[in-house]
Design a protein around this motif. Sequence first.
Motif, PDB file in Angstrom:
ATOM      1  N   GLN A  64     -48.098 -12.000  -0.806  1.00  0.00           N
ATOM      2  CA  GLN A  64     -48.707 -11.102  -1.794  1.00  0.00           C
ATOM      3  C   GLN A  64     -49.448 -11.939  -2.829  1.00  0.00           C
ATOM      4  OE1 GLN A  64     -46.137  -9.158  -4.588  1.00  0.00           O
ATOM      5  NE2 GLN A  64     -47.492  -7.391  -4.835  1.00  0.00           N
TER       6      GLN A  64
ATOM      7  N   GLU B  98     -39.622 -13.379   9.387  1.00  0.00           N
ATOM      8  CA  GLU B  98     -40.983 -12.887   9.169  1.00  0.00           C
ATOM      9  C   GLU B  98     -41.512 -13.353   7.820  1.00  0.00           C
ATOM     10  OE1 GLU B  98     -41.038  -8.686   9.619  1.00  0.00           O
ATOM     11  OE2 GLU B  98     -40.518  -8.729  11.756  1.00  0.00           O
TER      12      GLU B  98
ATOM     13  N   TYR C  94     -43.880 -12.988   4.431  1.00  0.00           N
ATOM     14  CA  TYR C  94     -44.431 -12.001   3.500  1.00  0.00           C
ATOM     15  C   TYR C  94     -45.350 -12.718   2.517  1.00  0.00           C
ATOM     16  CZ  TYR C  94     -44.618  -8.736  -0.470  1.00  0.00           C
ATOM     17  OH  TYR C  94     -45.033  -7.926  -1.483  1.00  0.00           O
TER      18      TYR C  94
ATOM     19  N   LYS D   1     -47.421 -15.147  -3.823  1.00  0.00           N
ATOM     20  CA  LYS D   1     -45.998 -15.047  -3.486  1.00  0.00           C
ATOM     21  C   LYS D   1     -45.860 -15.109  -1.970  1.00  0.00           C
ATOM     22  CE  LYS D   1     -41.955 -12.044  -4.079  1.00  0.00           C
ATOM     23  NZ  LYS D   1     -41.474 -10.753  -4.638  1.00  0.00           N
TER      24      LYS D   1
ATOM     25  N   GLU E 146     -48.507 -18.419   8.619  1.00  0.00           N
ATOM     26  CA  GLU E 146     -48.615 -18.227   7.177  1.00  0.00           C
ATOM     27  C   GLU E 146     -50.084 -18.166   6.750  1.00  0.00           C
ATOM     28  OE1 GLU E 146     -47.538 -21.176   3.670  1.00  0.00           O
ATOM     29  OE2 GLU E 146     -45.718 -20.323   4.572  1.00  0.00           O
TER      30      GLU E 146
ATOM     31  N   LYS F 178     -42.829 -15.580   0.985  1.00  0.00           N
ATOM     32  CA  LYS F 178     -41.387 -15.666   1.229  1.00  0.00           C
ATOM     33  C   LYS F 178     -41.094 -15.328   2.678  1.00  0.00           C
ATOM     34  CE  LYS F 178     -40.002 -10.944  -0.033  1.00  0.00           C
ATOM     35  NZ  LYS F 178     -39.122 -10.132  -0.902  1.00  0.00           N
ATOM     36  N   ARG F 179     -39.911 -15.675   3.116  1.00  0.00           N
ATOM     37  CA  ARG F 179     -39.436 -15.377   4.467  1.00  0.00           C
ATOM     38  C   ARG F 179     -38.347 -14.312   4.393  1.00  0.00           C
ATOM     39  NH1 ARG F 179     -42.989 -18.875   4.772  1.00  0.00           N
ATOM     40  NH2 ARG F 179     -43.282 -20.317   6.522  1.00  0.00           N
ATOM     41  N   PHE F 180     -38.456 -13.342   5.271  1.00  0.00           N
ATOM     42  CA  PHE F 180     -37.391 -12.360   5.389  1.00  0.00           C
ATOM     43  C   PHE F 180     -36.224 -12.959   6.179  1.00  0.00           C
ATOM     44  CE2 PHE F 180     -41.091  -9.513   4.759  1.00  0.00           C
ATOM     45  CZ  PHE F 180     -40.631  -8.829   3.650  1.00  0.00           C
ATOM     46  N   ALA F 181     -35.119 -12.223   6.224  1.00  0.00           N
ATOM     47  CA  ALA F 181     -33.926 -12.732   6.892  1.00  0.00           C
ATOM     48  C   ALA F 181     -34.168 -13.000   8.377  1.00  0.00           C
ATOM     49  CB  ALA F 181     -32.772 -11.744   6.718  1.00  0.00           C
ATOM     50  N   ASP F 182     -35.087 -12.234   8.977  1.00  0.00           N
ATOM     51  CA  ASP F 182     -35.360 -12.424  10.404  1.00  0.00           C
ATOM     52  C   ASP F 182     -36.467 -13.439  10.649  1.00  0.00           C
ATOM     53  OD1 ASP F 182     -37.459 -10.998   9.422  1.00  0.00           O
ATOM     54  OD2 ASP F 182     -37.440  -9.437  10.965  1.00  0.00           O
TER      55      ASP F 182
END
Length: 400
Positions: free
Chosen positions: A129, A125, A127, A117, A155, A119-123
């Motif tokens: 997993q 960053e 993630y 998994k 990444e 994904k990108r956070f709103a800022d």
Amino acid sequence: MASMVFSPTFFLRSSSSSSSINRRVRAEPLRRRLDSSSFAPNPLRCGMMEPLEFGNGSPPFIPILHDKMLPGLLVSPQTRGTGGNHDSRLRIFSGNANPALAQEIASYLGLQLGKIKIKRFADGEIYVQLQESVRGCDVFLVQPTCPPANENLMELLIMIDACRRASAKNITTVIPYFGYSRADRKTQERESIGAKLVANLITKAGANRVLACDLHSGQSMGYFDIPVDHVYAQPVILDYLASKTISSDDLVVVSPDVGGVARARAFAKKLSDAPLAIVDKRRHGHNAAEVLNLIGDVKGKVAIMLDDMIDTAGTIVKGATLLHQEGAKEVFACSTHAVFSPPAIERLSSDLFQEVIVTNTIPVPEQNSFPQLTVLSVANILGETIWRVHDDCSLSSIFQ
């Protein structure tokens, strides 16, 4: 294995015993203590429940096992087959840079891509997993650091960290295209050496090995403090050119600059020992080149221009223009990495080239396609290399 049970009675001090008795017991020789009657209630015992019995009275025998009788845990991965991720300790994971190539590699190995998994956070960053266990596994992370280079590099670093914290046994980063590879030395004062910095980042993140394809310069391998396996895409391009109906007497291999002479010479030797020509150019700035002259004869010949990458295509287009001026009949452009920064597509889609041959180390989107473009897959050669690294086999025979 037979289990041995020791009585703890000897090592415990009884509350009713006097200190003199305790000192006397400790002072006795080891042999006398072992012969002491204090072991009588709890002698050494074998953990076997009862002796083996044979119904027909015959002695025991060792059965001859074949593939169908072998338990799953006793069979090598080659014998068990690699029909799924649960059949082997080999795991293939892909980042977002080139999932299509990673899928082709997994298909070649008979595996499924590992579940991950990202994904990108709103800022902005990143993630990461892992969605399955990699404890004790040989993990290969397929992620070229192609544009956007910084996003894909970060990444990759976080993917390495996730695998390390998940107790992977070995982590190999499969980098079909190594970004920052051109920043491999100082050409002016106060410049950075980005290739060395990126090598340090990958090593410190926790990678155990790097598998790279057609590095811009061989010296980049020395920037890593971990093993580096250098894979060449030449066999893929050579096989494709061999399918062309081009007479070996008409071929000439052209290096677009002096730095690529060694690469072009090795390519020409495998291409029916074709003659070699060199385009002499001088670069006045980044992504800007000026062609001066040609070393070699290309008149009436089919020129194969070979480079490790095509970025803005300024070098290879000016080289092709010079080759046509010198009388070349046709010009083929061959490159491993299709970076294709603007205005590369406009330059390459002109009538200068009979064909532009690249590989899929970097994904080529549909909007960057043009009639002369041919994209070859390096999935099989990368997949074979991954398997040999996993199986501790030699890699040199692949490229002979």
